[in-house]
Design an enzyme around this catalytic site. Sequence first.
Site, PDB file in Angstrom:
ATOM      1  N   LYS A  50       1.406  -3.532   3.929  1.00  0.00           N
ATOM      2  CA  LYS A  50       1.040  -2.733   5.101  1.00  0.00           C
ATOM      3  C   LYS A  50       1.774  -3.144   6.376  1.00  0.00           C
ATOM      4  CE  LYS A  50      -1.093   0.245   4.838  1.00  0.00           C
ATOM      5  NZ  LYS A  50      -1.343   1.611   4.306  1.00  0.00           N
TER       6      LYS A  50
HETATM    7  N1  PMP Z   1      -3.007  -2.619  -1.840  1.00  0.00           N
HETATM    8  C1  PMP Z   1      -3.578  -3.195  -0.781  1.00  0.00           C
HETATM    9  C2  PMP Z   1      -4.076  -4.610  -0.917  1.00  0.00           C
HETATM   10  C3  PMP Z   1      -3.732  -2.491   0.419  1.00  0.00           C
HETATM   11  O1  PMP Z   1      -4.323  -3.064   1.480  1.00  0.00           O
HETATM   12  C4  PMP Z   1      -3.272  -1.155   0.493  1.00  0.00           C
HETATM   13  C5  PMP Z   1      -3.421  -0.360   1.753  1.00  0.00           C
HETATM   14  N2  PMP Z   1      -4.711  -0.050   2.134  1.00  0.00           N
HETATM   15  C6  PMP Z   1      -2.692  -0.582  -0.645  1.00  0.00           C
HETATM   16  C7  PMP Z   1      -2.561  -1.354  -1.788  1.00  0.00           C
HETATM   17  C8  PMP Z   1      -2.257   0.868  -0.684  1.00  0.00           C
HETATM   18  O2  PMP Z   1      -1.170   1.184   0.109  1.00  0.00           O
HETATM   19  P1  PMP Z   1      -1.009   2.624   0.766  1.00  0.00           P
HETATM   20  O3  PMP Z   1      -1.933   2.690   1.949  1.00  0.00           O
HETATM   21  O4  PMP Z   1       0.420   2.697   1.159  1.00  0.00           O
HETATM   22  O5  PMP Z   1      -1.392   3.660  -0.235  1.00  0.00           O
END
Ligand code: PMP
Length: 332
Positions: A50
């Site tokens: 992120k």
């Molecule tokens: N894995 C973790 C540990 C996250 O914090 C996030 C984001 N909330 C994601 C995966 C998913 O990423 P995205 O928001 O780009 O879908």
Amino acid sequence: MHTVNETTIADGLVGAIGNTPLIRLKRASAATGCDILGKAEFMNPGGSVKDRAAIAIIEDAERTGALRPGGTIVEGTAGNTGIGLTLVANARGYRSVVVMPETQSREKIDFLRMIGADLRLVPAKPYRDPGNYVHVSRRIAEEIGGFWANQFDNIANREGHRLTTGAEIWAQTGGRVDAFTCSCGTGGTLAGVGMALKACRKEVRIVLADPEGSGLHGWVKSGDLTPSGSSITEGIGQSRVTANLDGAPIDDALKIPDAEALEQVFDLMIHEGLSVGGSTGVNVAAAIRIARDLGSGHTVVTILCDGGARYQTKLFNPEFLRGKNLPVTPWL
Ligand code: PMP
């Protein structure tokens, strides 16, 4: 093999985001006869994938004037986006207000306070409830005249992944990538990487990896967003089509139960020395299923989203896991 690169001084925190290694996962690759590669996003300065969304959203807002010098960034987050935004805010002279469901891990809560976020914990509520953390963050931004990052529906998020994560994966594999899979919170990673890879080679399979309790698997398979079940994973799972997911080139979806994800988390730790969180377990489990489906000789890429230390009191806590009827870390 270790190579020493020349002229690689990063320009502050922001210069250290991205360009993460693409790591061959030995056991998963050997078990499938494929190359299963994990993009090591836990190596970003804020410890997660992120950081990329944070810098992409902030730089977009600086360009449009939505964020002014000395301004305040407000966001609703499962934690990692809040960490990325707060670190970039510190480096660029902004303040940050982070709204987070109180159910998220102790480690993320403590770390956000440690790095100076103005943290507002709220009870976990569904999106349709006005008390949901996303809506609370929007209202706070309106009340204080802050900049609402809006990671779910601000497509600067997926654009950042298209231009960096996706482009890096294409370059690092030399274009030898048959499939990409990852789980979705905002969908920024899957959509951005999917768009970048499809633009280079339209045959690359883009597969959504979904935990229990999320509606996205049903959405991809049959257009039905109704979620079922539950998961201890954090930051992933979604019950609506966010703007970042809208129009994303997704070919298929897999549903990964927590037990299958945890097996990968524990294996990566004890056999490969890679400390990862639960969403990474979902991603690697999905990559293995895809590799088996494609047959040997293919390359499947996924995301190692964040590190295991962020979930020590949950994923690596036998008592917690037993209470949820989940497999327990074998060596603890
Ligand atoms: N894995 C973790 C540990 C996250 O914090 C996030 C984001 N909330 C994601 C995966 C998913 O990423 P995205 O928001 O780009 O879908």
